[in-house]
Scaffold this motif. Sequence first.
Motif, PDB file in Angstrom:
ATOM      1  N   UNK A  54      27.259 -36.601 129.769  1.00 42.15           N
ATOM      2  CA  UNK A  54      27.846 -37.923 129.464  1.00 42.15           C
ATOM      3  C   UNK A  54      28.237 -38.011 127.986  1.00 42.15           C
ATOM      4  N   UNK A  55      29.505 -38.328 127.750  1.00 42.27           N
ATOM      5  CA  UNK A  55      30.022 -38.418 126.377  1.00 42.27           C
ATOM      6  C   UNK A  55      31.053 -37.337 126.083  1.00 42.27           C
ATOM      7  N   UNK A  56      31.075 -36.277 126.911  1.00 39.46           N
ATOM      8  CA  UNK A  56      32.037 -35.189 126.662  1.00 39.46           C
ATOM      9  C   UNK A  56      33.452 -35.604 127.089  1.00 39.46           C
ATOM     10  N   UNK A  57      34.427 -34.848 126.617  1.00 37.96           N
ATOM     11  CA  UNK A  57      35.823 -35.152 126.953  1.00 37.96           C
ATOM     12  C   UNK A  57      36.513 -33.925 127.516  1.00 37.96           C
ATOM     13  N   UNK A  58      37.732 -34.126 127.994  1.00 36.16           N
ATOM     14  CA  UNK A  58      38.549 -33.050 128.554  1.00 36.16           C
ATOM     15  C   UNK A  58      39.989 -33.250 128.103  1.00 36.16           C
ATOM     16  N   UNK A  59      40.785 -32.201 128.224  1.00 38.27           N
ATOM     17  CA  UNK A  59      42.231 -32.307 128.002  1.00 38.27           C
ATOM     18  C   UNK A  59      42.890 -32.295 129.382  1.00 38.27           C
ATOM     19  N   UNK A  73      34.667 -40.003 132.511  1.00 36.27           N
ATOM     20  CA  UNK A  73      34.008 -41.289 132.747  1.00 36.27           C
ATOM     21  C   UNK A  73      33.076 -41.235 133.955  1.00 36.27           C
ATOM     22  N   UNK A  74      33.171 -40.143 134.713  1.00 30.37           N
ATOM     23  CA  UNK A  74      32.239 -39.961 135.838  1.00 30.37           C
ATOM     24  C   UNK A  74      30.919 -39.421 135.299  1.00 30.37           C
ATOM     25  N   UNK A  75      29.926 -39.324 136.190  1.00 27.70           N
ATOM     26  CA  UNK A  75      28.626 -38.793 135.767  1.00 27.70           C
ATOM     27  C   UNK A  75      28.352 -37.470 136.477  1.00 27.70           C
ATOM     28  N   UNK A  76      27.760 -36.515 135.745  1.00 23.74           N
ATOM     29  CA  UNK A  76      27.458 -35.226 136.381  1.00 23.74           C
ATOM     30  C   UNK A  76      26.425 -35.346 137.504  1.00 23.74           C
ATOM     31  N   UNK A  77      25.760 -36.507 137.591  1.00 24.15           N
ATOM     32  CA  UNK A  77      24.803 -36.702 138.690  1.00 24.15           C
ATOM     33  C   UNK A  77      25.517 -36.945 140.027  1.00 24.15           C
ATOM     34  N   UNK A  78      26.853 -37.126 139.968  1.00 29.99           N
ATOM     35  CA  UNK A  78      27.610 -37.330 141.218  1.00 29.99           C
ATOM     36  C   UNK A  78      28.716 -36.274 141.274  1.00 29.99           C
ATOM     37  N   UNK A  82      35.876 -35.068 139.228  1.00 29.25           N
ATOM     38  CA  UNK A  82      35.709 -35.661 137.900  1.00 29.25           C
ATOM     39  C   UNK A  82      36.644 -36.864 137.772  1.00 29.25           C
ATOM     40  N   UNK A  83      36.228 -37.818 136.944  1.00 26.80           N
ATOM     41  CA  UNK A  83      37.032 -39.035 136.793  1.00 26.80           C
ATOM     42  C   UNK A  83      37.370 -39.277 135.337  1.00 26.80           C
ATOM     43  N   UNK A  84      38.556 -39.811 135.114  1.00 23.09           N
ATOM     44  CA  UNK A  84      38.960 -40.224 133.772  1.00 23.09           C
ATOM     45  C   UNK A  84      39.808 -41.483 133.901  1.00 23.09           C
ATOM     46  N   UNK A  85      39.641 -42.383 132.943  1.00 22.56           N
ATOM     47  CA  UNK A  85      40.386 -43.647 132.953  1.00 22.56           C
ATOM     48  C   UNK A  85      41.421 -43.589 131.849  1.00 22.56           C
ATOM     49  N   UNK A  86      42.630 -44.046 132.149  1.00 22.43           N
ATOM     50  CA  UNK A  86      43.741 -43.858 131.222  1.00 22.43           C
ATOM     51  C   UNK A  86      44.437 -45.178 130.930  1.00 22.43           C
ATOM     52  N   UNK A  87      44.446 -45.537 129.666  1.00 24.96           N
ATOM     53  CA  UNK A  87      45.198 -46.719 129.239  1.00 24.96           C
ATOM     54  C   UNK A  87      46.600 -46.257 128.851  1.00 24.96           C
ATOM     55  N   UNK A  88      47.586 -46.978 129.336  1.00 25.70           N
ATOM     56  CA  UNK A  88      48.980 -46.583 129.115  1.00 25.70           C
ATOM     57  C   UNK A  88      49.401 -46.975 127.707  1.00 25.70           C
ATOM     58  N   UNK A  89      49.590 -45.970 126.824  1.00 23.58           N
ATOM     59  CA  UNK A  89      49.978 -46.285 125.439  1.00 23.58           C
ATOM     60  C   UNK A  89      51.176 -45.480 124.948  1.00 23.58           C
ATOM     61  N   UNK A  90      51.570 -44.404 125.663  1.00 23.56           N
ATOM     62  CA  UNK A  90      52.647 -43.562 125.138  1.00 23.56           C
ATOM     63  C   UNK A  90      53.139 -42.594 126.180  1.00 23.56           C
ATOM     64  N   UNK A 153      33.694 -44.150 128.201  1.00 24.79           N
ATOM     65  CA  UNK A 153      32.615 -43.187 127.928  1.00 24.79           C
ATOM     66  C   UNK A 153      31.230 -43.768 128.218  1.00 24.79           C
ATOM     67  N   UNK A 154      31.087 -45.087 128.063  1.00 26.48           N
ATOM     68  CA  UNK A 154      29.788 -45.712 128.332  1.00 26.48           C
ATOM     69  C   UNK A 154      29.461 -45.653 129.820  1.00 26.48           C
ATOM     70  N   UNK A 155      30.496 -45.769 130.664  1.00 21.32           N
ATOM     71  CA  UNK A 155      30.274 -45.759 132.118  1.00 21.32           C
ATOM     72  C   UNK A 155      29.620 -44.446 132.558  1.00 21.32           C
ATOM     73  N   UNK A 156      30.043 -43.328 131.962  1.00 21.43           N
ATOM     74  CA  UNK A 156      29.449 -42.039 132.324  1.00 21.43           C
ATOM     75  C   UNK A 156      27.952 -42.059 132.042  1.00 21.43           C
ATOM     76  N   UNK A 157      27.584 -42.503 130.835  1.00 21.38           N
ATOM     77  CA  UNK A 157      26.169 -42.533 130.451  1.00 21.38           C
ATOM     78  C   UNK A 157      25.406 -43.575 131.272  1.00 21.38           C
ATOM     79  N   UNK A 158      26.028 -44.735 131.470  1.00 29.09           N
ATOM     80  CA  UNK A 158      25.353 -45.801 132.211  1.00 29.09           C
ATOM     81  C   UNK A 158      25.021 -45.337 133.633  1.00 29.09           C
ATOM     82  N   UNK A 159      26.013 -44.782 134.337  1.00 27.85           N
ATOM     83  CA  UNK A 159      25.754 -44.342 135.710  1.00 27.85           C
ATOM     84  C   UNK A 159      24.760 -43.183 135.738  1.00 27.85           C
TER      85      UNK A 159
END
Length: 302
Positions: A54-59, A73-78, A82-90, A153-159
């Motif tokens: 929890x807290x790591x990133x990917x490209x 944003x997913x947790x390695x316990x599940x 893998x999950x990632x959330x994307x805000x549209x900025x560019x 990133x908090x969601x990964x740690x929280x879950x």
Amino acid sequence: MSSSQISSVTDIKQNPYKPFLATVEQIIEETWDTKTFRAVFHDEELREKFTYEPGQFQEVSVFGAGEATFCLTSTPTRPGGIEFSVKRVGSLTDALHEISEGAVVGIRGPFGNWFPYKEWVSSSSSGHPTPNTQHPTPGKDLLFIGGGIGMAPLRSLLNFCLDNRGDYGKIDVIYGARTSGDLCYKTEFDAWRANSNLYLTIDKEEQGWEHNVGFVPSYLNDLAPKPANTIAITCGPPIMIKFVLQNLATLGFVDEQIYTTLEMKMKCGVGKCGRCNIGHKFVCLDGPVFSYAEIKGLPPEF
Ligand SMILES: Cc1cc2nc3c(=O)[nH]c(=O)nc-3n(C[C@H](O)[C@H](O)[C@H](O)COP(=O)(O)OP(=O)(O)OC[C@H]3O[C@@H](n4cnc5c(N)ncnc54)[C@H](O)[C@@H]3O)c2cc1C
Ligand code: FES
């Protein structure tokens, strides 16, 4: 062993520039500008054995459009995807928002450090009893403070912590956004409430809104969590973080009790391109997770 025989799990670690193919199995529209993607590796071994913290990133790459950095944003316990959330900025985030379920993307990672959750577990559940076993150390109370897409990133740690609930003390989650429509992960709120205290807030009154109204830092002050045996983990817009840090200090939290994740512009993700450094620290290697004590040690231009 020929290159085709190299284990894909070994390969993803040894060759950090090679994107591995994954199919986007599910796309959840979180808000008007943010989507969560669930991707599943094509390679069977990666599907089963790929792991991260929890807290790591990917490209993530979209073919013909480029590559960008997103936290897991997913947790390695599940496991399984893998999950990632994307805000549209560019440009790249636009391209990701245009794809449909079934599309193939490239994934490199996992990269960076992670939240030091092992230091926060109770000694009785960690398997490392203190010398005086009559008085095992209790698990830390955890205080999550998120704003908008900063909850990713908090969601990964929280879950992760909810899946290991016995290791920690009280879990409080303060989550805010401009409007109720800007809150991500709404479908999970009931699951979070089952094992933690969830405090929601939005900036302005809305018809039908039954939770707090006000900025996240003010709500933090109102709730006034006790600092004893507590770790605060925060992520959100810089202005929110600035006032959250000030208010945590007023509440008696010391710098070592506070963690956040930094978002510098990144390219390689592995400490080679020099895009992300702050002084002698590389956010992609030494971070993205930092304690506030570490952040205070960074050069003043940051
Ligand atoms: C460790 C890490 C984790 C991240 N996790 C997430 C995540 O979970 N979800 C998410 O939506 N985004 C996340 N980001 C930010 C994400 O990488 C950028 O939004 C993305 O690279 C923008 O790509 P683009 O091609 O769409 O934007 P571009 O067209 O390159 O840029 C659009 C605008 O966004 C700005 N911008 C681009 N990248 C960044 C950045 N890293 N920080 C601040 N401003 C930036 C540009 O300066 C420009 O103003 C993370 C970044 C890092 C470094
Ligand atoms: S992203 Fe290249 S050095 Fe950090």
